[in-house]
Design a protein around this motif. Structure first.
Motif, PDB file in Angstrom:
ATOM      1  N   GLY A 267       0.812  -1.207   0.000  1.00  0.00           N
ATOM      2  CA  GLY A 267       0.000   0.000   0.000  1.00  0.00           C
ATOM      3  C   GLY A 267       0.847   1.259   0.000  1.00  0.00           C
ATOM      4  N   ASP A 268       1.900   1.238   0.775  1.00  0.00           N
ATOM      5  CA  ASP A 268       2.750   2.436   0.850  1.00  0.00           C
ATOM      6  C   ASP A 268       3.526   2.670  -0.444  1.00  0.00           C
ATOM      7  OD1 ASP A 268       1.797   2.952   3.316  1.00  0.00           O
ATOM      8  OD2 ASP A 268       3.632   2.431   4.416  1.00  0.00           O
ATOM      9  N   LEU A 269       3.968   1.593  -1.058  1.00  0.00           N
ATOM     10  CA  LEU A 269       4.666   1.764  -2.343  1.00  0.00           C
ATOM     11  C   LEU A 269       3.729   2.359  -3.388  1.00  0.00           C
ATOM     12  CD1 LEU A 269       6.590  -1.623  -2.405  1.00  0.00           C
ATOM     13  CD2 LEU A 269       7.675   0.631  -2.421  1.00  0.00           C
ATOM     14  N   ALA A 270       2.487   1.864  -3.393  1.00  0.00           N
ATOM     15  CA  ALA A 270       1.508   2.401  -4.352  1.00  0.00           C
ATOM     16  C   ALA A 270       1.226   3.872  -4.063  1.00  0.00           C
ATOM     17  CB  ALA A 270       0.227   1.574  -4.300  1.00  0.00           C
ATOM     18  N   ALA A 271       1.244   4.220  -2.801  1.00  0.00           N
ATOM     19  CA  ALA A 271       0.983   5.621  -2.435  1.00  0.00           C
ATOM     20  C   ALA A 271       2.184   6.511  -2.734  1.00  0.00           C
ATOM     21  CB  ALA A 271       0.628   5.710  -0.956  1.00  0.00           C
ATOM     22  N   ASP A 272       3.379   5.928  -2.617  1.00  0.00           N
ATOM     23  CA  ASP A 272       4.595   6.735  -2.716  1.00  0.00           C
ATOM     24  C   ASP A 272       5.120   6.890  -4.143  1.00  0.00           C
ATOM     25  OD1 ASP A 272       4.456   6.870  -0.010  1.00  0.00           O
ATOM     26  OD2 ASP A 272       6.140   5.506   0.391  1.00  0.00           O
ATOM     27  N   ILE A 273       4.883   5.873  -4.974  1.00  0.00           N
ATOM     28  CA  ILE A 273       5.560   5.862  -6.280  1.00  0.00           C
ATOM     29  C   ILE A 273       4.532   5.898  -7.399  1.00  0.00           C
ATOM     30  CG2 ILE A 273       7.269   4.692  -7.725  1.00  0.00           C
ATOM     31  CD1 ILE A 273       8.131   3.098  -5.258  1.00  0.00           C
ATOM     32  N   PRO A 274       4.548   6.936  -8.225  1.00  0.00           N
ATOM     33  CA  PRO A 274       3.648   6.955  -9.374  1.00  0.00           C
ATOM     34  C   PRO A 274       3.922   5.748 -10.282  1.00  0.00           C
ATOM     35  CG  PRO A 274       4.659   9.106  -9.046  1.00  0.00           C
ATOM     36  CD  PRO A 274       5.366   8.156  -8.121  1.00  0.00           C
ATOM     37  N   GLY A 275       2.861   5.148 -10.787  1.00  0.00           N
ATOM     38  CA  GLY A 275       3.034   3.990 -11.657  1.00  0.00           C
ATOM     39  C   GLY A 275       3.150   2.686 -10.912  1.00  0.00           C
ATOM     40  N   VAL A 276       3.041   2.737  -9.605  1.00  0.00           N
ATOM     41  CA  VAL A 276       2.964   1.508  -8.811  1.00  0.00           C
ATOM     42  C   VAL A 276       1.540   1.424  -8.254  1.00  0.00           C
ATOM     43  CG1 VAL A 276       3.792   0.237  -6.791  1.00  0.00           C
ATOM     44  CG2 VAL A 276       5.409   1.516  -8.224  1.00  0.00           C
ATOM     45  N   PHE A 277       0.904   0.276  -8.453  1.00  0.00           N
ATOM     46  CA  PHE A 277      -0.491   0.098  -8.074  1.00  0.00           C
ATOM     47  C   PHE A 277      -0.604  -1.058  -7.089  1.00  0.00           C
ATOM     48  CE2 PHE A 277      -0.050   1.537 -12.411  1.00  0.00           C
ATOM     49  CZ  PHE A 277      -0.855   2.670 -12.457  1.00  0.00           C
ATOM     50  N   TYR A 278      -1.675  -1.015  -6.319  1.00  0.00           N
ATOM     51  CA  TYR A 278      -1.967  -2.136  -5.435  1.00  0.00           C
ATOM     52  C   TYR A 278      -3.327  -2.704  -5.818  1.00  0.00           C
ATOM     53  CZ  TYR A 278      -3.391  -4.929  -1.481  1.00  0.00           C
ATOM     54  OH  TYR A 278      -3.847  -5.971  -0.705  1.00  0.00           O
TER      55      TYR A 278
END
Lengths: 349, 238
Positions: A267-278
């Motif tokens: 969840g945090d990666l999706a929130a932090d990095i554009p183009g990363v989805f959860y």
């Protein structure tokens, strides 16, 4: 006098923000708004990797006619079952299950010659195994030379895959792993389970924490984009419980810890990095609306209906044309059957 | 008169023709032979029954002709052709895109395949036949396996497969099944070295039909019958 309620922070939240309407009042197959989709999925060259649950995603992507990448296909003379037994067709390359973020990171680094594992070939009797994917050749090989040659050829395909893909679907599976004391190489399965031998002087147990997993995934995404700037990443968390834990905890407690860490990182990666989805496959299977009905009798693996429901949610928000979706039937998924090295932990006691 | 019973897959036919070419020499040596041939798929799943003092072999599924063969002469020699027949695998069109890992440097556009995959396929093709042969041996009969010719030189071109790929597949398959036979104590009658070059059978020893990829010629059959007699009876036929 009749007065309306004063406004509060939840007043204008959408229906999906409220448990009673969005979860409790809905059958799990009717829940909507779980996933906002991946923009422009149609036409994306998609690759998959991860823990055993990720195998289902790849099968469904293929069945829906999406441009799913398979850079190490199996020869046609093998049946589907034989292919899977030899690690073909499970993921976009024949890397076997990648359970941990550290495994993914080290695979990428090995493929691009940034690291070379020192203890990468295990034996069992007179047979040799690739310690980093010991499940893909069940009989093993007759020589270490063969394992090394096949690994070099495999890494070349992995390099091509990471360079070519548009969307990398990765299912985070575990935080627990076994590590070489020589060079910190992480293995998908403990030494001695499929091959190799357990020696506490040579191997140690590690249970990766939030920061470890986050850093490994962040490293991977950055490294991937260094060679493929437009690559996007879709993360899921496997709802399959640990087959066994090497911690002192009860396996249920260990499972909750592991999945909690992975879910938080995703969840945090999706929130932090554009183009990363959860994508919330984990919630679809494990959430209370499912009432545990998507688990097989072993209470660990996910049944066909669960996989189908997960993928229904995936496609319903991804703009994949209905006619395209309906064009091919759902792939046959053996009930509760994925190729899972970890499940062998239960069989080796 | 000493008796040879040669039975098995289509590679028995050249042996039969070879025997006919050797009729006089074999008669002088006091040897006779009979032959029983059925297509390879029949031998891949055979049921064995005790019939009196003998054994009856019947195909579970028949392909083209029924298979019904009796082994009941304990003093005779039985020579079987079948488990070392590799064409069923190397003729697979997948080999246009795949190759055994050992030759992957020569074929960089091909996907490499491990020995274990090839050995698995060899086991699928020949595993049940090997079980039957072991049962025949364990019942006290003298049984040997005759090696068929290497893939014919013209063979790979018929199926548009690289010769180097075909040779490598054939080698892994023969080595694996050879090892299985050796472990079971069933001798192999090998093809003479002069019948192949670089892993392929030259035209002299190849069936003349242009689309035949794997059968031996009558000359090959004659050579192999001499080899069989030499290795089973110690007699050199002129």
């Amino acid at each position: 006098m009749h007065s309306s309620n004063p406004p509060h922070p939840y007043s204008d939240r959408p229906e999906r923000a409220f448990w009673s309407k969005a979860a409790a009042a809905q059958h799990v197959t009717n829940i909507s708004g779980l996933f906002d989709g991946v923009p422009g999925l149609e036409g994306c060259k998609i690759a998959t990797a991860g823990s055993c649950f990720a195998q289902h995603i790849g099968k469904f992507l293929k069945s829906r006619g999406l441009p799913y990448l398979d850079y190490e296909p199996g020869p046609s003379f093998l049946s589907a079952e034989e292919s899977a037994r030899f690690g073909y067709g499970l993921f976009s390359c024949r890397y076997g299950n990648i359970y941990t973020a550290r495994q993914l990171r080290q695979l990428f680094d090995e493929a691009f010659s940034k690291r070379k594992p020192q203890d990468a070939i295990w034996t069992k009797g007179n047979r040799y195994y690739d310690a980093l994917r010991p499940g893909i050749e069940p009989p093993g090989a007759s020589s270490a030379e063969e394992i090394a040659a096949l690994r070099a050829l495999h890494l070349a395909r992995v390099r091509a895959l990471f360079s070519d893909l548009d969307l990398f679907v990765f299912t985070l599976g575990l935080t627990e792993a076994w590590v070489s004391n020589l060079d910190d190489t992480v293995y998908p399965i403990a030494p001695g389970v499929i091959a190799g031998s357990y020696d506490p002087e040579r191997y140690r147990f590690v249970n990766f924490r939030y920061n470890d997993v986050y850093e490994d995934m962040r490293y991977f995404v950055d490294a991937l984009r260094a060679i493929n700037p437009n690559a996007r990443v879709l993360l899921t968390v496997s709802p399959v419980s640990l087959a066994a834990t090497a911690t002192d905890n009860h396996v249920l407690v260990a499972t909750t810890y592991s999945k909690s860490v992975l879910r938080a990182v995703a969840g945090d990666l999706a929130a932090d990095i554009p183009g990363v989805f959860y994508f919330p496959s984990y919630e679809i299977i494990t959430g209370p609306p499912a009432r545990h009905m998507f688990y097989n009798p072993d209470l660990r693996t996910v049944c066909d209906a669960g996989v189908a429901t997960v993928m229904q949610h995936f496609f319903s928000n991804n703009g994949v044309a209905e006619e395209q979706a309906a064009a091919s039937a759902a792939p046959r998924v053996e009930r509760g059957f994925e190729h899972c090295e970890e499940s062998q932990l239960d069989l080796t006691r | 008169m000493r008796m040879l019973h040669v039975f098995g897959d289509s590679h028995v036919s050249p042996l039969h023709r070879g025997k006919q070419a050797l009729n006089e020499a074999m008669a002088r040596a006091g040897i006779d032979a009979d032959f029983y041939v059925r297509q390879a798929p029949n031998w891949r799943n055979v049921r064995i029954n005790q019939i009196g003092k003998g054994l009856r072999l019947r195909a579970v599924c028949t392909w083209e002709q029924p298979l019904n063969y009796t082994i009941n002469q304990p003093d005779d020699i039985y020579v079987f052709s079948g488990p070392l027949h590799t064409a069923g695998l190397w003729r697979e069109l997948a080999w246009r895109e795949f190759c055994p890992w050992r030759v992957s440097e020569k074929f960089p556009a091909h996907h490499p395949v491990s020995d274990a995959v090839i050995e698995h396929m060899a086991e699928q093709h020949a595993g049940k036949t090997l079980e039957i042969l072991k049962e025949v041996k364990d019942r006290g009969y003298m049984i040997l396996v005759a090696e068929p010719p290497k893939p014919l030189k013209k063979g790979p071109a018929v199926d548009a497969i690289e010769p180097g790929v075909v040779v490598a597949v054939d080698q892994v398959y023969r080595r694996y099944i050879g090892g299985r036979l050796n472990a079971m104590g069933i001798p192999i009658i090998p093809i003479p070295d002069f019948t192949h070059e670089d892993g392929l059978t030259p035209d002299l020893y190849s069936d003349a039909r242009p689309d035949d990829t794997h059968h031996g010629s009558t000359i090959f059959g004659t050579v192999m019958m001499k080899q069989i007699v030499q290795l089973t009876m110690g007699i050199t036929l002129d």
